[in-house]
Enzyme design. Sequence first.
Site, PDB file in Angstrom:
ATOM      1  CD  GLN A   7     -19.164 -34.659  37.547  1.00 16.41           C
ATOM      2  OE1 GLN A   7     -19.174 -34.919  36.330  1.00 16.41           O
ATOM      3  NE2 GLN A   7     -19.332 -35.350  38.700  1.00 16.41           N
ATOM      4  CD  GLU A  55     -10.061 -23.559  10.576  1.00 19.32           C
ATOM      5  OE1 GLU A  55     -10.757 -24.449  10.059  1.00 19.32           O
ATOM      6  OE2 GLU A  55      -9.936 -22.313   9.744  1.00 19.32           O
ATOM      7  CD  GLN A  63      -3.285 -32.133  20.768  1.00 21.15           C
ATOM      8  OE1 GLN A  63      -4.301 -32.037  19.933  1.00 21.15           O
ATOM      9  NE2 GLN A  63      -3.811 -32.187  22.213  1.00 21.15           N
TER      10      GLN A  63
END
Lengths: 262, 379
Positions: free
Chosen positions: B336, B363, B367
Amino acid sequence: MNIFVCVKQVPDTETKITPSGDGTFIETSSIKWIMNPYDEFAVEQALLLKAANAGSTVTVLRVGSTQDTEALRTALAMGADEAILVEGQDNLDSYMIAKSLKGAIEKSGKNPDILFTGKQAIDDDCLQVPQLLAQMIDMPSVSVVVGFESEGGKVTLKREVEGGALEVYEVNTPVVVACNKGINTPRYASLPGIMKAKKKPLQNLSLADVGVSGDDRRVKYSNFQLPPEKPPGKKFDAMDEGKQAEIVAEVVQLLRNEAKVI
Amino acid sequence: MINFELSQEQKEIHTMAMKFARQEMIPKASEYDQKSEMPLEILEKAWSLGLVNTCIPTEFGGTGFSTMDSMIITEALAYGCLGMNTALMANDLALLPIVIGGDDVQKKKFLTPFTESYKIAAFCLTEPGNGSDAGGIKTSIKDGGDHWLINGQKMWITNAGYADLFTLYGTIDPELKHKGISAVVIEKGTEGIEIGAAEKKMGHCCSDTRSVTFKDVKIPKENMLGAPGDGWKIAMKTLDHSRPMVAASAVGGAQCSLDYATQYSKERVQFNKPIAAHQAIQFMLADMATKIEAARLLVYKSAWLIDQGLSNTKIASMAKAFASDSFMQVATDAVQIYGGYGYSKEYPVEKLMRDAKLIQIYEGTSQIQRLVIAKEVLK
């Protein structure tokens, strides 16, 4: 073979330099120190020579403050065998440094068969220590060396001169060799090398131990300043053909009298 | 009680590894990324300087680094190139199960050759149908009397096309679930190993990723790590070591993104001043720097816990989740700040953004890390 290398610790090239409050040196508190890049060539050449001559030892010398011993530890991690640090401030002049190195060599108890240095330090750019030291320890010296060969008690050195030409010197050892970029490609300090370096001997000496005092100072620093900011460049409008001859004359006059480059 | 300063030796390790990253990796990172080719010469040079296989203990020829030391090395290598670091880090991932679960004979046989020349290892856990749900792996390990017989397919295997050694997880009986999982070592050239085509990936393009099929592969009985059924325990312990390492790589990539963005923001002039003089950019840089600092501290703590012999499961998952999510955010912000230039392959930050994404996935996804953290919190 007793191989010696002199290294200097200099501010990292990316360091922002500011003069110290009293103007006698630069602010050193927040500097990241590195080994003088030309000295890396000296260390590498010493290690190559050691590898070619079984039983040789490489001793690294440095004069300077103890706040950070980066340069010596790097040299040991690259493969040097032992190190001697002469403790002094970082603003000693070339004469004091050369005399300290001479004292350190004497204290080492070994007679150097060859002594490598970088051709100059990138901080003060004095280009004096190799020659001063050679004079003090009564050895010949060759500087700006880009080629090195050794056979018996003789070395053949290639030295860069103006215009890209090379001078070739055949010198009997012992000799002081001041190395330039191009002589070799310095190795990295490997990680096992860094671990091993911890156990290698590092001797600390004071200036008094090597016979140097304030009276040896030849250059007194008094007024460190940042260089003046560059004035903006001058623009000349030469699009109008009628004025070109006049403008060329003006530019030539300025180059000669103001910029003093022609 | 708390000391945040690295030891003199760790500072030197950091300086050396960063020098390698800047001089050897960064100049070649874009080239190898674009041609999707393993830079074997660079990887071998890294090995020759002791930057690879940091998990091997000194008794078996390793250098004897602490977990903390290997974090410093990994962060620096990832700063140089995430893809190259993945190729190097995959070695540790595949060797760790041997370090953790192997006996001395196995360690000597399998680890020592990795200290004698540059060798490549591959860790085979994930399958086409089992990623996060690793307990449900289907690859079978059957007792064939004087040998183990392996059948199954593994997916997304880093280094597969070049591997000298595979560490594989399979099950002796799927009914036993986690308790049936076992770990074995398979050497290159064993009959029945079929290596798939190289996967075309979004990022980490210079690392080699393939599927590997094992068809009636026979291996000696002594190639099993621990007893049959010990695999899950070994895998979990491996993750305690490897998650901090992956988190460290995220910190390295994020630091690299921030350094590029900072430098560019001082050079790019808009509205008559460098964009760094605009508060909008300053706030972005401040947030990026803060995330990196926090992530690095989590990484250091998770490594420190291992070195103290303490459990790090919760902190390692925190480090992995926070560092990889932070890297993704930092790399996105770096693009950005570069604006249109950031989207171009001529500039380095788009690669970092592509590379960042994978760290949130491999790995253990971000979550799965949260599941682990929650489980520890609710204990």
